[in-house]
Structure formats: C-alpha cells, structure tokens
Design an enzyme around this catalytic site. Structure first.
Site, PDB file in Angstrom:
ATOM      1  N   GLU A  76       0.727  -1.192   0.073  1.00  0.00           N
ATOM      2  CA  GLU A  76      -0.122   0.054   0.109  1.00  0.00           C
ATOM      3  C   GLU A  76       0.709   1.228   0.067  1.00  0.00           C
ATOM      4  O   GLU A  76       0.679   2.315  -0.811  1.00  0.00           O
ATOM      5  CB  GLU A  76      -1.033  -0.142   1.240  1.00  0.00           C
ATOM      6  CG  GLU A  76      -2.093   1.006   1.155  1.00  0.00           C
ATOM      7  CD  GLU A  76      -1.679   2.342   2.173  1.00  0.00           C
ATOM      8  OE1 GLU A  76      -2.051   3.117   1.848  1.00  0.00           O
ATOM      9  OE2 GLU A  76      -0.909   2.143   3.025  1.00  0.00           O
ATOM     10  N   ILE A 100       2.982  -9.493   2.216  1.00  0.00           N
ATOM     11  CA  ILE A 100       2.524 -10.809   3.103  1.00  0.00           C
ATOM     12  C   ILE A 100       0.946 -10.169   3.560  1.00  0.00           C
ATOM     13  O   ILE A 100       0.300 -11.242   3.917  1.00  0.00           O
ATOM     14  CB  ILE A 100       3.489 -11.186   4.155  1.00  0.00           C
ATOM     15  CG1 ILE A 100       3.486  -9.915   5.098  1.00  0.00           C
ATOM     16  CG2 ILE A 100       4.731 -11.658   3.604  1.00  0.00           C
ATOM     17  CD1 ILE A 100       3.953 -10.495   6.456  1.00  0.00           C
ATOM     18  N   ASP A 101       0.594  -9.063   3.698  1.00  0.00           N
ATOM     19  CA  ASP A 101      -0.475  -8.673   4.268  1.00  0.00           C
ATOM     20  C   ASP A 101      -1.907  -8.930   3.695  1.00  0.00           C
ATOM     21  O   ASP A 101      -2.941  -9.254   4.163  1.00  0.00           O
ATOM     22  CB  ASP A 101      -0.485  -7.087   4.785  1.00  0.00           C
ATOM     23  CG  ASP A 101       0.668  -6.937   5.671  1.00  0.00           C
ATOM     24  OD1 ASP A 101       1.181  -7.716   6.327  1.00  0.00           O
ATOM     25  OD2 ASP A 101       1.123  -5.732   5.868  1.00  0.00           O
ATOM     26  N   MET A 143       1.737 -11.274  11.836  1.00  0.00           N
ATOM     27  CA  MET A 143       1.586  -9.923  11.306  1.00  0.00           C
ATOM     28  C   MET A 143       0.194  -9.778  10.574  1.00  0.00           C
ATOM     29  O   MET A 143      -0.679 -10.604  10.521  1.00  0.00           O
ATOM     30  CB  MET A 143       2.905  -9.746  10.331  1.00  0.00           C
ATOM     31  CG  MET A 143       4.080  -9.664  11.178  1.00  0.00           C
ATOM     32  SD  MET A 143       5.319  -9.530   9.916  1.00  0.00           S
ATOM     33  CE  MET A 143       6.672  -8.401  11.198  1.00  0.00           C
ATOM     34  N   GLY A 144       0.458  -8.774   9.805  1.00  0.00           N
ATOM     35  CA  GLY A 144      -0.752  -8.514   8.806  1.00  0.00           C
ATOM     36  C   GLY A 144      -1.125  -6.966   8.710  1.00  0.00           C
ATOM     37  O   GLY A 144      -2.247  -6.768   8.176  1.00  0.00           O
ATOM     38  N   ARG A 145      -0.595  -6.237   9.585  1.00  0.00           N
ATOM     39  CA  ARG A 145      -0.941  -4.705   9.744  1.00  0.00           C
ATOM     40  C   ARG A 145      -2.309  -4.643  10.125  1.00  0.00           C
ATOM     41  O   ARG A 145      -2.908  -5.346  11.207  1.00  0.00           O
ATOM     42  CB  ARG A 145      -0.419  -4.165   8.485  1.00  0.00           C
ATOM     43  CG  ARG A 145       0.305  -2.777   8.654  1.00  0.00           C
ATOM     44  CD  ARG A 145       0.955  -2.255   7.532  1.00  0.00           C
ATOM     45  NE  ARG A 145       1.569  -1.203   7.982  1.00  0.00           N
ATOM     46  CZ  ARG A 145       2.656  -0.912   8.823  1.00  0.00           C
ATOM     47  NH1 ARG A 145       3.079  -1.913   9.582  1.00  0.00           N
ATOM     48  NH2 ARG A 145       3.151   0.297   9.225  1.00  0.00           N
TER      49      ARG A 145
HETATM   50  O1  F6P Z   1       3.547  -4.608   5.679  1.00  0.00           O
HETATM   51  C1  F6P Z   1       4.209  -6.013   5.704  1.00  0.00           C
HETATM   52  C2  F6P Z   1       4.583  -6.064   7.108  1.00  0.00           C
HETATM   53  O2  F6P Z   1       5.450  -7.194   7.410  1.00  0.00           O
HETATM   54  C3  F6P Z   1       3.636  -5.930   8.031  1.00  0.00           C
HETATM   55  O3  F6P Z   1       2.732  -7.282   8.579  1.00  0.00           O
HETATM   56  C4  F6P Z   1       4.434  -5.553   9.444  1.00  0.00           C
HETATM   57  O4  F6P Z   1       3.508  -5.063  10.336  1.00  0.00           O
HETATM   58  C5  F6P Z   1       5.099  -4.521   9.060  1.00  0.00           C
HETATM   59  O5  F6P Z   1       5.609  -4.912   7.614  1.00  0.00           O
HETATM   60  C6  F6P Z   1       6.641  -4.407   9.786  1.00  0.00           C
HETATM   61  O6  F6P Z   1       7.330  -3.501   8.952  1.00  0.00           O
HETATM   62  P1  F6P Z   1       8.878  -3.398   9.025  1.00  0.00           P
HETATM   63  O7  F6P Z   1       9.509  -4.255   8.460  1.00  0.00           O
HETATM   64  O8  F6P Z   1       9.186  -1.770   8.881  1.00  0.00           O
HETATM   65  O9  F6P Z   1       9.137  -3.374  10.641  1.00  0.00           O
END
Ligand code: F6P
Length: 317
Positions: A76, A100-101, A143-145
C-alpha cells in the site's frame, strides 16, 4: 537487450533512483532467484515525494538512464507513493502487488501472502504439539498490519481455537469463557491466534494507555500477544505461553503458489508497459491476469472478508 527491452534493476526502491543505484538485469543475471525469498534489489521505505531535491534527482536519473517506464513492486505505501509520482510527476509507472498482508484492493491476492500463510500455519502445527503435551494455552501473534488475512487464514488452516483480527475487536471475557469451557470438556490446551493489530473491545478495555500506544504505533505494530497472554493466565489460571512469529513470516523460500503468481504478475506488468497502460497495476482476478487502476488498489485497505471470519468462528471453542 532482450525481447526489445533493456531492464535496469533499481536498488532499495525510490532510494536507488535518487542515489543512482541501479544495475542492468538480464535473464542470465537473475537466473536462480525464483526459489529465493526477499529481494535481490533490496528495499526501503523512502518516500520519493519527501523533498523537491529528491524529485529533481529522480528526474535527472530518469533522463540519465533513458527510462521509458518504471515497474514498482510493493504494498500500500509503495503503490500510493507511486500513484502520486505518476499523477504529479507524470512518470509512466506500472504497479505489481506484493505484500504478505494481502490487504490491497484491486487484486484477489498479493504475492508473499501464501508464503506467510504457510509459515504461520506450520508454526501453529508445531505449537499444537507442545501445547497439548503441557496442557497450556498458546498465544500466537502474527503479522498483517491492519488486516486479519494471515491470522484468519493460518488460524483456520492450523485449527486454532480462537482467532482475533483487527476487523473484530475482542472481549477478553469471551475468550476466557471459551478457554475455560474447553478445559471443562477435558481439552486442557488451546491455541489462540492474534493478529498484531487486533484490539480489545472498548466495552472491556484491559490495556493501559501506555501499553496501547506502545503496541499500536502505526509504524511498528506488535506486542498484543504478550499482553493478551498475561491477561488470559491471570483470568483463567491456565498456564499460558506466547510466541510472536514476527519476521520469520517474511523469510525463506516462497511457496510454489507465490512463485507462480509473482512470475505471472511480472509478465503482465511488462505487457502493460508495452501497451502503455500506466498508472495501473497488474492484478489477479479469479484465474486471469488483468490490469486495474492503482487508485483502486490503494483507496482503502482490503480488510478481511467477513465470510472467511464466519468460517473461522465455526471452530472457536
Ligand atoms: O506490511 C508488511 C509487514 O510485514 C507488516 O505485516 C508488518 O506490520 C510490517 O510490515 C513490519 O514493518 P517493518 O519491516 O518496517 O518492521
């Protein structure tokens, strides 16, 4: 030059175009990358629109390398920035949905999701054995935001007893009721899958303001698993352990499904470049590759399908 196209790989997203970090890619130089996870080009969260100076350098490098089009691969954030670059800087851009989300609209699936799902499911399978041996509640944070696709998918596939997702705030009393009920039936262990952005229902808050702000920061989510595990143990008296899957979900070899999807999306993106379909994203609809406006993909996040959550709920308890 292959198929009449010269391909340059840009390192670390927009950062590479700002700082002239590119390398020629040929089918021989990329040979062997299909079974590898991650990206050989690196990645960053650089916002190309952060300053006029950056924009100027992107335009300079665009001319220097004689680019005709840019294919951006991401979720996104990446695609929103790319749409803005297409609109305001008039760059011919084609998007490819990767996260992955699985939270992008405009496509049935994003690549990366199936691999994360498989990793999370395998982890839940493994946790089942130890939960059962020790008569424990196992809380698994995934995860998954802001979307519950990984939690619901892996939870259903792994036979979780409770699945908590951002789209449906949870009541701690209901969770404990289910866990106690299972215990009363002789099911002494339970698996609770919790998405990193799952929230307690406002009716039954149990997190302090400080805890809430530390785990739900937009930039880096995570932490609900431990707080939930502590609360479950306090309220039920059942020994509880917590596993945070974290970045393991983003690593390792991609599944066959993801390899196939990524390959098809890549070829579709090149076809779109040839056809001059810019400001659009390659996408999977049913079994077909199609092109959709990037705007459609990013105007809102694709939250968990209600029907899928209903399926998950059938197995709660
Ligand atoms: O958007 C993919 C993701 O892996 C989410 O599931 C997770 O919240 C985020 O990225 C983690 O982000 P970062 O790599 O910046 O810690």
């Amino acid at each position: 030059m292959q198929f009449g196209i010269r391909v340059l790989g840009v390192h670390n997203g927009w950062n590479g175009l700002i700082n002239s970090k590119v390398e020629p890619l040929t089918r021989y130089s990329i040979s062997g990358i299909l079974p590898r996870g991650g990206t050989i080009l690196g990645t960053s969260r650089t916002n190309p629109l952060a300053s006029d100076e950056q924009l100027q350098r992107i335009h300079e490098n665009w001319r220097k390398y004689g680019l005709d089009a840019l294919i951006v691969v991401g979720g996104e954030g990446t695609l929103s920035a790319s749409l803005a670059m297409h609109r305001t800087q008039h760059l011919p851009i084609v998007g490819v949905p990767k996260t992955i989300d699985n939270d992008l609209n405009g496509t049935d699936v994003t690549f990366g999701f199936d691999t994360a799902l498989s990793i999370a499911t395998e982890a839940i399978d493994r946790l089942h054995s130890t939960a059962e041996s020790h008569d424990r509640v196992m809380v698994v944070e995934v995860m998954g935001r802001h979307a519950g696709w990984i939690a619901a998918g892996a939870g259903i596939a792994g036979g979780a007893d409770i699945i908590l997702v951002p789209e449906h705030p949870f009541r701690i009393s209901e969770i404990c009721k289910i866990l106690n009920h299972r215990k009363s039936l002789g099911r002494y262990f339970s698996i609770v899958v919790v998405a990193e952005d799952a929230h307690p229902h406002p009716d039954e808050p149990f997190l302090s303001d400080e805890e809430s702000s530390s785990i739900y920061q937009h930039t880096r989510l995570g932490g609900i698993g431990h707080l939930l595990g502590k609360k479950i143990e306090q309220m039920t008296g059942i020994e509880t352990r917590v596993t945070v899957l974290g970045y393991t979900q983003r690593g390792g070899a991609p599944t066959a499904y993801d390899r196939l999807l990524a390959t098809r999306l890549g070829i579709k993106a090149v076809d779109m470049v040839r056809a001059g379909e810019f400001g659009r994203m390659a996408s999977l609809r049913g079994t077909k590759m199609v092109s959709v406006p990037i705007e459609e993909a990013v105007e809102s996040i694709k939250t968990l399908d209600d029907d899928l959550y209903e399926v998950a709920k059938v197995f709660f308890g």
